[in-house]
Design a protein around this motif. Structure first.
Motif, PDB file in Angstrom:
ATOM      1  N   LEU A 130      26.515 111.812  67.664  1.00 25.79           N
ATOM      2  CA  LEU A 130      27.763 112.350  67.133  1.00 25.79           C
ATOM      3  C   LEU A 130      28.686 111.237  66.653  1.00 25.79           C
ATOM      4  N   LEU A 131      28.751 110.157  67.418  1.00 27.15           N
ATOM      5  CA  LEU A 131      29.610 109.035  67.042  1.00 27.15           C
ATOM      6  C   LEU A 131      29.118 108.385  65.753  1.00 27.15           C
ATOM      7  N   GLY A 132      27.802 108.175  65.647  1.00 27.19           N
ATOM      8  CA  GLY A 132      27.252 107.563  64.449  1.00 27.19           C
ATOM      9  C   GLY A 132      27.517 108.395  63.212  1.00 27.19           C
ATOM     10  N   PHE A 133      27.449 109.732  63.347  1.00 26.82           N
ATOM     11  CA  PHE A 133      27.729 110.583  62.201  1.00 26.82           C
ATOM     12  C   PHE A 133      29.210 110.557  61.845  1.00 26.82           C
ATOM     13  N   SER A 134      30.068 110.609  62.844  1.00 28.29           N
ATOM     14  CA  SER A 134      31.510 110.673  62.589  1.00 28.29           C
ATOM     15  C   SER A 134      32.055 109.372  62.019  1.00 28.29           C
ATOM     16  N   VAL A 135      31.496 108.250  62.452  1.00 34.53           N
ATOM     17  CA  VAL A 135      31.957 106.943  61.965  1.00 34.53           C
ATOM     18  C   VAL A 135      31.095 106.561  60.764  1.00 34.53           C
ATOM     19  N   GLY A 136      31.615 106.778  59.594  1.00 34.12           N
ATOM     20  CA  GLY A 136      30.862 106.500  58.373  1.00 34.12           C
ATOM     21  C   GLY A 136      31.580 105.514  57.478  1.00 34.12           C
ATOM     22  N   LEU A 137      31.165 105.504  56.224  1.00 32.46           N
ATOM     23  CA  LEU A 137      31.723 104.556  55.273  1.00 32.46           C
ATOM     24  C   LEU A 137      33.179 104.852  54.949  1.00 32.46           C
ATOM     25  N   GLY A 138      33.626 106.100  55.166  1.00 34.83           N
ATOM     26  CA  GLY A 138      35.033 106.411  54.949  1.00 34.83           C
ATOM     27  C   GLY A 138      35.946 105.604  55.854  1.00 34.83           C
ATOM     28  N   ASN A 139      35.485 105.298  57.066  1.00 37.78           N
ATOM     29  CA  ASN A 139      36.275 104.463  57.976  1.00 37.78           C
ATOM     30  C   ASN A 139      36.412 103.038  57.447  1.00 37.78           C
ATOM     31  N   LEU A 140      35.398 102.584  56.726  1.00 36.73           N
ATOM     32  CA  LEU A 140      35.389 101.207  56.233  1.00 36.73           C
ATOM     33  C   LEU A 140      36.001 101.084  54.855  1.00 36.73           C
ATOM     34  N   TRP A 141      35.838 102.100  54.007  1.00 35.12           N
ATOM     35  CA  TRP A 141      36.253 102.007  52.614  1.00 35.12           C
ATOM     36  C   TRP A 141      37.575 102.693  52.330  1.00 35.12           C
ATOM     37  N   ARG A 142      37.748 103.900  52.841  1.00 33.31           N
ATOM     38  CA  ARG A 142      38.901 104.716  52.470  1.00 33.31           C
ATOM     39  C   ARG A 142      40.121 104.441  53.332  1.00 33.31           C
ATOM     40  N   PHE A 143      39.931 104.325  54.635  1.00 34.29           N
ATOM     41  CA  PHE A 143      41.061 104.194  55.553  1.00 34.29           C
ATOM     42  C   PHE A 143      41.919 102.959  55.270  1.00 34.29           C
ATOM     43  N   PRO A 144      41.351 101.756  55.106  1.00 30.42           N
ATOM     44  CA  PRO A 144      42.212 100.586  54.835  1.00 30.42           C
ATOM     45  C   PRO A 144      43.034 100.734  53.562  1.00 30.42           C
ATOM     46  N   TYR A 339      20.522 104.217  69.071  1.00 26.82           N
ATOM     47  CA  TYR A 339      20.935 103.093  69.908  1.00 26.82           C
ATOM     48  C   TYR A 339      21.236 101.861  69.056  1.00 26.82           C
ATOM     49  N   VAL A 340      20.482 101.712  67.971  1.00 17.44           N
ATOM     50  CA  VAL A 340      20.680 100.571  67.076  1.00 17.44           C
ATOM     51  C   VAL A 340      21.709 100.886  66.006  1.00 17.44           C
ATOM     52  N   THR A 341      21.508 102.011  65.300  1.00 22.02           N
ATOM     53  CA  THR A 341      22.348 102.299  64.139  1.00 22.02           C
ATOM     54  C   THR A 341      23.796 102.619  64.508  1.00 22.02           C
ATOM     55  N   ALA A 342      24.031 103.180  65.681  1.00 21.43           N
ATOM     56  CA  ALA A 342      25.395 103.537  66.071  1.00 21.43           C
ATOM     57  C   ALA A 342      26.143 102.373  66.714  1.00 21.43           C
ATOM     58  N   LEU A 343      25.433 101.461  67.360  1.00 23.53           N
ATOM     59  CA  LEU A 343      26.092 100.373  68.082  1.00 23.53           C
ATOM     60  C   LEU A 343      26.150  99.069  67.293  1.00 23.53           C
ATOM     61  N   MET A 344      25.143  98.817  66.454  1.00 22.71           N
ATOM     62  CA  MET A 344      25.111  97.548  65.728  1.00 22.71           C
ATOM     63  C   MET A 344      26.323  97.332  64.828  1.00 22.71           C
ATOM     64  N   PRO A 345      26.859  98.360  64.121  1.00 20.85           N
ATOM     65  CA  PRO A 345      28.037  98.105  63.280  1.00 20.85           C
ATOM     66  C   PRO A 345      29.205  97.490  64.024  1.00 20.85           C
ATOM     67  N   TYR A 346      29.393  97.853  65.289  1.00 15.06           N
ATOM     68  CA  TYR A 346      30.523  97.300  66.034  1.00 15.06           C
ATOM     69  C   TYR A 346      30.338  95.810  66.274  1.00 15.06           C
ATOM     70  N   PHE A 347      29.122  95.413  66.578  1.00 10.99           N
ATOM     71  CA  PHE A 347      28.844  93.992  66.768  1.00 10.99           C
ATOM     72  C   PHE A 347      29.036  93.232  65.462  1.00 10.99           C
ATOM     73  N   LEU A 348      28.519  93.783  64.371  1.00 11.41           N
ATOM     74  CA  LEU A 348      28.620  93.100  63.086  1.00 11.41           C
ATOM     75  C   LEU A 348      30.068  93.039  62.601  1.00 11.41           C
ATOM     76  N   VAL A 485      24.174  94.818  56.017  1.00 15.04           N
ATOM     77  CA  VAL A 485      23.498  95.480  57.136  1.00 15.04           C
ATOM     78  C   VAL A 485      24.475  96.437  57.819  1.00 15.04           C
ATOM     79  N   THR A 486      25.740  96.035  57.931  1.00 11.60           N
ATOM     80  CA  THR A 486      26.757  96.927  58.493  1.00 11.60           C
ATOM     81  C   THR A 486      26.900  98.184  57.647  1.00 11.60           C
ATOM     82  N   VAL A 487      26.963  98.016  56.327  1.00  8.38           N
ATOM     83  CA  VAL A 487      27.068  99.163  55.430  1.00  8.38           C
ATOM     84  C   VAL A 487      25.857 100.084  55.594  1.00  8.38           C
ATOM     85  N   LEU A 488      24.671  99.491  55.685  1.00  8.47           N
ATOM     86  CA  LEU A 488      23.458 100.293  55.847  1.00  8.47           C
ATOM     87  C   LEU A 488      23.487 101.081  57.148  1.00  8.47           C
TER      88      LEU A 488
END
Length: 704
Positions: A130-144, A339-348, A485-488
């Motif tokens: 659920l977290l991985g789906f909710s946190v998408g590119l809109g958080n990175l591109w649109r919000f700022p 486990y990888v796709t939802a958590l790795m963006p935070y590290f990156l 990789v973060t975008v992916l």
């Protein structure tokens, strides 16, 4: 009692966990009388007992009557014996013995039996999905971009909108999916009149997946290009560059094929004849030209699609193949991937933030991001954009939250999980804003331009602004790889949700006889095959125009309509009291009055107002300085309205299927289906009257 003993034996042979479920101390205390000292040892000893021994032990200890055993059976059958329920021969046996009423051994009734889906291996998988789906590119591109345009005070309406919009809608959809264990079509058994909402979700998902997946393909191409010795978007001596090209960092020289160097003023005077001036009106930094003329190979307009570009076709094929491989086994494979796709963006993102903060100008960018301008809060547009950002980024009204929650265990703490996901999603937007503004501040400092002239929204920030910023860092290839990789990772999590939603809707439509062992893999392969063919249009030279048009109109109407109808149907047709009883059966607690007031009264009004303001402030789509022709705009509105059409169509169908006067038919179509009623009975949910007046429902919402 002999029948129950046989049930235990049959379930034991079917490798089910009936005997452990019945031995659960909580169930025994609730349905077989008060707690006794002997009960605490039954659960620990049950794995060592055969069914006969367990049956004798429980009966002697609790002095259970047949009526009490029936209650235990009603609870444990649906909670713990999924394999037993799926066995048709055993289902027929149970119907013959009378233990479970309505389990006739025929195809039609097996369609109505509500079986629980395959569940997540653990609760963390469901939360991460659920977290991985909710946190998408809109958080990175649109919000700022919205923060910059509306001042730092934008964070205030954003937080309020999260509490008022995101949390109630998320809880509502998680509860619908978790209780019913059904997809976006069958879940509307709570009100058959509105079954069209499920088809609406299917239509819009089939539109979203092809164009949204293209972002993944673009990022894949940029990731491949990041391994070049020199990043290709940092120089102007490439075949795709124009005479007006400016190098990253402001260097304005161009070297032609004869190694003759021209200054920028010579180029603008036309002293170089090695290249033709581009007639297309786009920016002319090297990053913009790489994006427009190399990655996209952009044509003159949507009426000039041109040929498919080999590099994009390859990336598009890899995109579809990756999504299929991750989804081929449904949540069994998805649960491990998240486990990888939802958590790795935070590290990156953390790595990128630390690196950006060490560069000059980063602090200036962050200060612009965090410095509030309270005067802007007087403008309704700021509050509307905050509501829209929360509504679109959290992922509700798309059916995916319902699908993901349908794989939860029945007694998962849905309220806690929903709050965790929505709060982390909001905090992720704030965190991504820090990363973007630190990077943009550094870029603005390097270019000696104001931050407001550098920040942008949408793909531009991902494929123009950020690549230009990382090109100015030491080891630019490394930071470019990190970013893409973060975008992916952020894109593919959202894609997982959309694909699972589409497959879940299609699975809901198929008769039970088609639900074979490999149904998930087959549907995923067919669906992604169709997506690949449809998405080839986005790999053409005019594909970006088709992308912009689709993105502009897809959610213009549909998401608002779905969300408004969800609140109205659950709160006023199905009934707030029924819904609250369902939640109590899962969590042990009823919904507080504040939730019912916000979700069933305030939220529909807010979303209706937002829909009206959105339509009244409609602006035709543009791509750069390109204006779409009238025919393209008409087609865009067709895309916007098409997914909504199944709702009135199915309403008419459901009304005509009933008997009686028109009012009686409508009333019958708004009542929960008989399968839903039996399902609630099997979960021992407190039954409410078939129809409650609007006054009674209103009083219940306010806790009276």
């Amino acid at each position: 009692m002999a029948m129950l003993q046989t049930l235990l034996e049959r379930s034991y042979k079917g490798r089910c966990n009936t005997f452990r479920a019945i031995a659960d101390k909580h169930i025994l205390e609730k349905h077989l009388g008060p707690s006794k000292p002997e009960l605490k040892n039954i659960k620990a000893q049950s794995p060592k007992m055969n069914p006969n021994q367990l049956y004798q032990t429980i009966t002697v200890t609790t002095q259970a009557t047949s009526h009490q055993w029936e209650k235990v059976k009603a609870l444990t059958t649906n909670l713990k014996i999924r394999k037993l329920q799926e066995d048709i021969s055993v289902a027929g046996y149970l119907a013959n013995t009378g233990l479970i009423k309505g389990w006739e051994d025929n195809h039609e009734n097996h369609e109505d039996v509500n079986l629980r889906k395959t569940q997540w291996s653990n609760k963390l998988q469901g939360i991460l999905a659920l977290l991985g789906f909710s946190v998408g590119l809109g958080n990175l591109w649109r919000f700022p971009y919205l923060c910059q345009r509306n001042g730092g005070a934008f964070l205030i309406p954003y937080v309020i909108s999260t509490a008022v919009v995101a949390v109630p809608l998320f809880i509502l959809e998680v509860a619908l999916g978790q209780f019913s264990a059904q997809g976006p079509i069958k879940v509307w058994a709570i009100c058959p009149l509105m079954k069209g909402i499920g088809f609406c979700i299917l239509f819009v998902t089939c539109i979203v997946v092809p164009y949204y997946s293209m972002v993944f393909a673009w990022a894949l191409y940029y990731l491949y290009s990041s391994f070049s010795t020199v990043l290709p978007w940092t120089t102007c001596d490439n075949s795709w560059n124009t005479l007006q090209c400016t190098n990253v960092g402001g260097k304005t020289t161009y070297t032609d094929t004869n190694n003759t160097e021209y200054a920028s003023e010579d180029i603008f005077r036309g002293n170089s004849s090695s290249k033709q001036e581009s007639p297309r009106k786009f920016g002319h930094t090297s990053t913009e030209e790489f994006w427009q003329y190399k990655a996209l190979g952009v044509s003159s307009g949507i009426d000039d699609l041109g040929e498919m570009q080999p590099h994009l076709v390859i990336c598009w094929f890899l995109t579809c193949a990756i999504i299929f491989l991750c989804m081929m086994k449904g949540i069994r494979s998805l649960g491990k991937v998240v486990y990888v796709t939802a958590l790795m963006p935070y590290f990156l993102l953390l790595v990128l933030l630390v690196r950006s903060c060490t560069m000059p100008g980063a602090v200036d960018g962050i200060l612009i991001y965090l410095t509030p301008n309270f005067n802007l809060l007087q403008h309704p547009q700021v509050w509307l954009e905050a509501l829209m950002q929360v509504f679109n980024s959290v992922g509700t009204a798309m059916g995916t939250v319902i699908v993901m929650a349908s794989h939860n265990s029945f007694h998962s703490n849905l309220i806690r999980d929903s709050i965790i996901v929505t709060v982390i999603g909001a905090l992720t937007s704030l965190f991504a804003g820090l990363v973007v503004f630190a990077t943009v501040g550094f870029l603005a400092h390097s270019l000696q331009q104001p931050v407001v002239d550098v920040i942008t929204s949408g793909p531009g920030i991902g494929f123009i602004v950020y690549p230009e910023a990382v090109a100015l860092l030491p080891l630019p290839q490394l930071w470019s790889v990190f970013f893409f990789v973060t975008v992916l990772m952020m894109a593919i999590d959202s894609l997982f949700g959309h694909v699972e939603t589409a497959v879940g809707c299609i699975e809901d439509l198929l008769p039970r006889r088609f639900h074979t062992k490999h149904i998930q893999s087959t549907l995923a392969a067919v669906f992604m095959g169709v997506v690949f063919l449809v998405g080839l249009i986005f790999t053409t030279r005019g594909g970006v125009y088709a992308y912009q048009l689709t993105d502009w109109y897809t959610w213009a109407v549909t998401s608002f309509v779905i969300a408004i109808l969800e609140c109205v149907i659950v709160g006023w047709c199905y009934g707030a009291e029924r819904f609250s009883s369902d939640v109590e059966a899962m969590t042990g607690k009823r919904l507080p009055a504040i939730f019912k007031i916000v979700c069933f009264i305030i939220l529909p009004l807010l979303l209706t107002i937002a829909l009206g303001l959105t339509l009244s402030s409609y602006m035709p789509p543009k791509y750069g300085e390109y204006d779409y022709p009238e025919s393209a705009r008409v087609f865009g509105w067709f895309i916007a309205v098409l997914p909504v059409l199944p709702i009135p169509v199915t309403m008419v169908i459901e009304v005509f299927k009933r008997e009686g006067s028109l009012a009686q038919r409508v009333r019958a179509a708004t009542r929960p289906s008989s399968a839903r009623t039996r399902y609630r009975q099997r979960h021992c949910v407190e039954l409410t009257p078939e129809s409650a007046s609007l006054k009674d429902n209103f009083l219940f919402i306010f806790g009276r």
